[in-house]
Design a protein around this motif. Structure first.
Motif, PDB file in Angstrom:
ATOM      1  N   LEU A  53       0.820  -1.206   0.000  1.00 39.63           N
ATOM      2  CA  LEU A  53       0.000   0.000   0.000  1.00 39.63           C
ATOM      3  C   LEU A  53       0.856   1.260   0.000  1.00 39.63           C
ATOM      4  O   LEU A  53       0.358   2.360  -0.218  1.00 39.63           O
ATOM      5  CB  LEU A  53      -0.941   0.006   1.210  1.00 39.63           C
ATOM      6  N   PRO A  73      -0.350  -5.400  -4.542  1.00 39.92           N
ATOM      7  CA  PRO A  73      -0.800  -6.121  -3.343  1.00 39.92           C
ATOM      8  C   PRO A  73      -1.447  -7.466  -3.664  1.00 39.92           C
ATOM      9  O   PRO A  73      -1.256  -8.438  -2.938  1.00 39.92           O
ATOM     10  CB  PRO A  73      -1.817  -5.175  -2.722  1.00 39.92           C
ATOM     11  N   PHE A  82      -7.471  -4.384   9.162  1.00 41.52           N
ATOM     12  CA  PHE A  82      -7.259  -2.958   9.428  1.00 41.52           C
ATOM     13  C   PHE A  82      -7.795  -2.572  10.798  1.00 41.52           C
ATOM     14  O   PHE A  82      -8.701  -3.206  11.325  1.00 41.52           O
ATOM     15  CB  PHE A  82      -7.963  -2.125   8.368  1.00 41.52           C
ATOM     16  N   TYR A  88     -16.704  -3.768   3.926  1.00 41.67           N
ATOM     17  CA  TYR A  88     -17.474  -3.105   2.878  1.00 41.67           C
ATOM     18  C   TYR A  88     -18.906  -2.935   3.388  1.00 41.67           C
ATOM     19  O   TYR A  88     -19.623  -3.917   3.578  1.00 41.67           O
ATOM     20  CB  TYR A  88     -17.440  -3.931   1.599  1.00 41.67           C
ATOM     21  N   MET A 103     -12.757 -12.043  -6.297  1.00 41.81           N
ATOM     22  CA  MET A 103     -11.870 -11.253  -7.139  1.00 41.81           C
ATOM     23  C   MET A 103     -10.822 -12.137  -7.809  1.00 41.81           C
ATOM     24  O   MET A 103     -10.272 -11.802  -8.835  1.00 41.81           O
ATOM     25  CB  MET A 103     -11.152 -10.173  -6.307  1.00 41.81           C
ATOM     26  N   ARG A 104     -10.510 -13.257  -7.180  1.00 42.78           N
ATOM     27  CA  ARG A 104      -9.519 -14.165  -7.732  1.00 42.78           C
ATOM     28  C   ARG A 104     -10.147 -15.245  -8.608  1.00 42.78           C
ATOM     29  O   ARG A 104      -9.459 -16.139  -9.086  1.00 42.78           O
ATOM     30  CB  ARG A 104      -8.782 -14.856  -6.580  1.00 42.78           C
ATOM     31  N   ARG A 151      -8.927 -16.336   2.801  1.00 52.95           N
ATOM     32  CA  ARG A 151      -7.995 -16.220   1.681  1.00 52.95           C
ATOM     33  C   ARG A 151      -6.850 -17.212   1.797  1.00 52.95           C
ATOM     34  O   ARG A 151      -6.131 -17.456   0.837  1.00 52.95           O
ATOM     35  CB  ARG A 151      -7.434 -14.796   1.646  1.00 52.95           C
TER      36      ARG A 151
ATOM     37  N   LEU B 203     -11.240   1.355   2.465  1.00 47.24           N
ATOM     38  CA  LEU B 203     -12.008   0.374   1.706  1.00 47.24           C
ATOM     39  C   LEU B 203     -11.270   0.012   0.425  1.00 47.24           C
ATOM     40  O   LEU B 203     -11.239  -1.153   0.018  1.00 47.24           O
ATOM     41  CB  LEU B 203     -13.390   0.922   1.367  1.00 47.24           C
ATOM     42  N   GLU B 205      -8.030   0.272   0.035  1.00 40.56           N
ATOM     43  CA  GLU B 205      -6.827  -0.479   0.425  1.00 40.56           C
ATOM     44  C   GLU B 205      -7.185  -1.936   0.688  1.00 40.56           C
ATOM     45  O   GLU B 205      -6.497  -2.852   0.238  1.00 40.56           O
ATOM     46  CB  GLU B 205      -6.198   0.161   1.664  1.00 40.56           C
ATOM     47  N   ALA B 206      -8.290  -2.132   1.415  1.00 39.08           N
ATOM     48  CA  ALA B 206      -8.732  -3.503   1.691  1.00 39.08           C
ATOM     49  C   ALA B 206      -9.014  -4.232   0.387  1.00 39.08           C
ATOM     50  O   ALA B 206      -8.637  -5.394   0.212  1.00 39.08           O
ATOM     51  CB  ALA B 206      -9.981  -3.482   2.576  1.00 39.08           C
ATOM     52  N   ALA B 207      -9.648  -3.529  -0.557  1.00 44.32           N
ATOM     53  CA  ALA B 207      -9.985  -4.154  -1.836  1.00 44.32           C
ATOM     54  C   ALA B 207      -8.729  -4.479  -2.634  1.00 44.32           C
ATOM     55  O   ALA B 207      -8.645  -5.515  -3.288  1.00 44.32           O
ATOM     56  CB  ALA B 207     -10.901  -3.233  -2.639  1.00 44.32           C
ATOM     57  N   ARG B 208      -7.721  -3.595  -2.543  1.00 42.85           N
ATOM     58  CA  ARG B 208      -6.465  -3.869  -3.265  1.00 42.85           C
ATOM     59  C   ARG B 208      -5.806  -5.114  -2.703  1.00 42.85           C
ATOM     60  O   ARG B 208      -5.328  -5.975  -3.446  1.00 42.85           O
ATOM     61  CB  ARG B 208      -5.508  -2.679  -3.142  1.00 42.85           C
ATOM     62  N   VAL B 209      -5.771  -5.208  -1.365  1.00 41.30           N
ATOM     63  CA  VAL B 209      -5.181  -6.396  -0.750  1.00 41.30           C
ATOM     64  C   VAL B 209      -6.015  -7.626  -1.098  1.00 41.30           C
ATOM     65  O   VAL B 209      -5.486  -8.715  -1.306  1.00 41.30           O
ATOM     66  CB  VAL B 209      -5.070  -6.215   0.781  1.00 41.30           C
ATOM     67  N   ASP B 210      -7.332  -7.434  -1.184  1.00 40.90           N
ATOM     68  CA  ASP B 210      -8.214  -8.550  -1.540  1.00 40.90           C
ATOM     69  C   ASP B 210      -8.085  -8.939  -3.008  1.00 40.90           C
ATOM     70  O   ASP B 210      -8.694  -9.911  -3.439  1.00 40.90           O
ATOM     71  CB  ASP B 210      -9.688  -8.171  -1.262  1.00 40.90           C
ATOM     72  N   ALA B 212      -8.661  -6.819  -5.841  1.00 36.78           N
ATOM     73  CA  ALA B 212      -9.525  -6.177  -6.824  1.00 36.78           C
ATOM     74  C   ALA B 212      -8.708  -5.287  -7.757  1.00 36.78           C
ATOM     75  O   ALA B 212      -7.840  -4.548  -7.305  1.00 36.78           O
ATOM     76  CB  ALA B 212     -10.594  -5.351  -6.124  1.00 36.78           C
TER      77      ALA B 212
END
Lengths: 352, 306
Positions: A53, A73, A82, A88, A103-104, A151, B203, B205-210, B212
């Motif tokens: 990040l 990432p 976090f 979400y 997403m994967r 995950r 949100l 950042e979380a999505a990037r790690v997830d 997306a």
């Protein structure tokens, strides 16, 4: 599963703010590593660089034996929890946990199985259809953890995950996290400003200050053999007593007492460090002693803390709660000389 | 209210007036009265009077008398009215799609960090701030068959033929929609920008790690989080565009051959210019049931979400 290594990692923000200064740190496979320090010490930045990040200004970070500096990432095989949980808000608990897998492009049946397994472990089963705003703080925290667990990543990154919980829940969750760590056989990197969390959970603790790593060691060693005054003062509550002394050979002389050190430290001016529990109300023959003029008495049930002065120095002592003491009393305390610390006044490094 | 006052009250030393002000429900209604008066005077009265006019044969200078649905009956066979109705729907639907899309794009761009950010944000609000009459007159000049800057650029640089923008039936309504879109984008853009800025960066950042991608972040986080604002903006804009008068009136005023008439301008032509105020009122009220249904639907949809 994988190890993580920081190799001479530096993070500089525009305007020459140095957030992390030449950090080198090896985290072993399946280790629970805690990065601890006050706010602004660079611990979160260090974690965010590992997550991808934040960019790395200098040096390199490896996960396993892959350098991840330029890897986005999503390719790093990490999961992050976090402080604010970052759930979400428009998705159900189930969708929150399934998001990373979707997403994967994980097959639907797989997603369902993994989310349900994690939900069982974290006791989130009945909540799967709810939205985050319908959950309590503790439940949200578990969802955030669940989102990471499904995950099945190599490395879990946790950024102050307990600081938004109340005290009682924090203790429960602390224990829960340790169980999860053991069950998952994964590498955990945990950032906190709370020394109790660091001491109770870490296999090893890395203490940071102003972007500089101070010491990395298991909890016992961090507590018993702090490398410098900063670490000594940061870990332990109430904090270690710091008393300026002059040293001649093996004798250390403070304003109100003097005592014999186990061996000559080789400095003339130093700061003596005595943990409150290294002072005892029952002086042992042959051990040094001091007279404490008591000003405040705190009884916590299991402990009793005496705050007072010896000569010109303030001293805190932890004594037996049954000892009857009043403010104004003078109490003779023994010093356990095997547990003394001495720091060089100039460098603040431990010399004893 | 302190204990001392309550003591006084108990002993009957303070009158009932104080006790009324002390109770929340009556006080609430009391405080509503001024607002209700204002609303009644400036909203309810004109609205109800408009409904009354639409069922009379009133003309300017003549109060007329009740004629039932005759005005509405008459309009059903009026070809200009039918043209206006169709134009209004087209005008609103087409411009709304473009304003929504371009406004969202504008918000996404403005949400990035770039030099002179504040200045650019403020400058992009200009079409919304400038009085419509003024900007529409400028557009009329730009669309002028002889002096059009648009045509000049097309002729000199792109070697395209000149277009008589406002003079032919095939381009006049398009011109109208271009100007409406131009004027409306900032409202969408700024509203969406405000919405974007309330989405916590964590949100993303979380999505990037997830895992997306950028597009997935937009689809899965930005759009759903923007939804409440999107609905409200869409609602407001639809209502305003349906009833838009200034722009069609100043730019073309139904010309050429009534091809750009919308309900508001046609109602004005019949009701004020023509003097048949009853029929004018009937024309402008036609959209009311339709708009009410849209508004009710959106509001119910918004509430049921929570």
């Amino acid at each position: 599963m994988a190890s993580v290594s920081y190799e001479n990692v530096t993070k500089r923000y525009s305007g020459d703010t140095l957030a992390v200064d030449n950090l080198s740190l090896e985290v072993k496979d399946t280790e629970f590593m805690v990065l601890v320090g006050p706010s602004g010490c660079g611990k979160s930045t260090a974690l965010r660089m590992l997550a991808g990040l934040e960019d790395i200004t200098e040096g390199q970070i490896k996960i396993g034996d892959k350098v991840v500096n330029d890897m986005p990432p999503r390719d790093r095989d990490i999961a992050m929890v976090f402080q604010s949980y970052a759930l979400y808000p428009h998705m159900s608990v189930y969708d929150n946990m399934a998001f990373g897998l979707k997403m994967r492009g994980t097959p639907r049946a797989d997603i369902e199985r993994r989310v349900n397994t994690a939900a069982d472990v974290l006791e989130l089963g009945p909540l799967l259809k709810r939205k985050p705003r319908q959950l309590s703080g503790g439940q949200r925290q578990r969802v955030a953890l669940g989102r990471a667990i499904v995950r099945e990543p190599q490395v879990f990154l946790l950024d102050e995950p307990l600081s938004n919980l109340d005290a009682k829940l924090r203790v429960q969750t602390r224990i829960e996290l340790q169980k999860q760590h053991r069950a998952l056989h994964a590498t955990f990197i945990y950032v906190t400003h709370d020394q109790v969390e660091a001491m109770t959970m870490g296999d090893r603790i890395a203490v940071m200050r102003d972007g500089v790593l101070q010491q990395v060691a298991p909890p016992r060693e961090i507590y018993g053999n702090p490398a410098n005054m900063y670490v000594a003062g940061f870990i332990g509550s109430p904090t270690m007593n710091f008393i300026p002394v002059t040293v001649q050979g093996k004798t250390a002389k403070a304003s109100g007492f003097e005592l014999e050190l186990p061996h000559a430290p080789g400095v003339e001016k130093g700061t003596l460090g005595i943990r409150p529990e290294a002072l005892t109300e029952a002086p042992v023959a042959g051990h040094a002693g001091l007279d404490l003029k008591v000003e405040v008495v705190e009884i916590l049930g299991s402990d009793q803390f005496l705050y007072g002065t010896v000569g010109g120095d303030s001293i805190t002592a932890r004594v037996d709660p049954h000892l009857k003491v009043q403010p104004g009393d003078r109490v003779r305390l023994g010093v356990d000389t095997r547990r003394l610390h001495l720091f060089d006044s100039a460098t603040e490094k431990a010399v004893l | 209210m302190g204990a001392a006052v309550r003591g006084l009250e108990a002993r009957g030393l303070m009158g009932p007036r104080v006790r009324i002000l002390d109770r929340e429900a009556p006080l609430g209604y009391l405080l509503l009265v001024p607002l209700l008066l204002l609303l009644g005077l400036f909203l309810a009265y004109p609205f109800l009077f408009g409904i009354w006019l639409s069922v009379t044969n009133a003309q300017i200078g003549d109060n007329g008398h009740f004629v039932g649905a005759a005005n509405y009956q008459y309009e059903r066979s009026d070809t200009v009215f039918i043209q206006s109705f169709a134009n209004t729907i087209t005008y609103t639907a087409v411009t709304t799609v473009f304003k929504l899309g371009l406004g969202l794009l504008m918000a996404l761009l403005l949400n990035q960090v770039f030099p002179a950010q504040r200045f650019v944000r403020a400058a992009l609000l200009l079409p919304w701030i400038i009085p419509s009459v003024l900007s529409t007159l400028a557009w009329r000049w730009m669309f002028d068959p002889t002096f059009s800057v648009v045509n000049w650029v097309a002729l000199h640089y792109l070697h395209l033929p000149s277009v008589n923008w406002l003079g032919t039936t095939s381009t006049a309504l398009v011109s109208l929609m271009i100007v409406n879109t131009w004027r409306g984008i900032p409202f969408y853009g700024i509203s969406f920008l405000a919405g974007l800025q309330t989405i916590p960066t964590e949100l993303y950042e979380a999505a990037r790690v997830d895992g997306a991608t950028r597009f997935q972040q937009f689809r899965q986080i930005t759009l759903p989080m923007l939804r409440p604002i999107l609905v409200v903006v869409l609602l407001l804009s639809t209502i305003l565009t349906f009833g838009d008068f200034t722009l069609p009136y100043v730019l073309t005023n139904c010309a050429p051959y009534n091809s750009t008439c919308v309900l508001s301008t046609w109602a004005f032509q019949i009701g004020v210019n023509g003097g048949y105020i009853g029929i004018g009122a009937a024309i402008s009220l036609v959209l009311f049931p339709l708009l009410s249904i849209i508004v009710a639907g959106v509001l119910i949809g918004l509430r049921s979400r929570d």
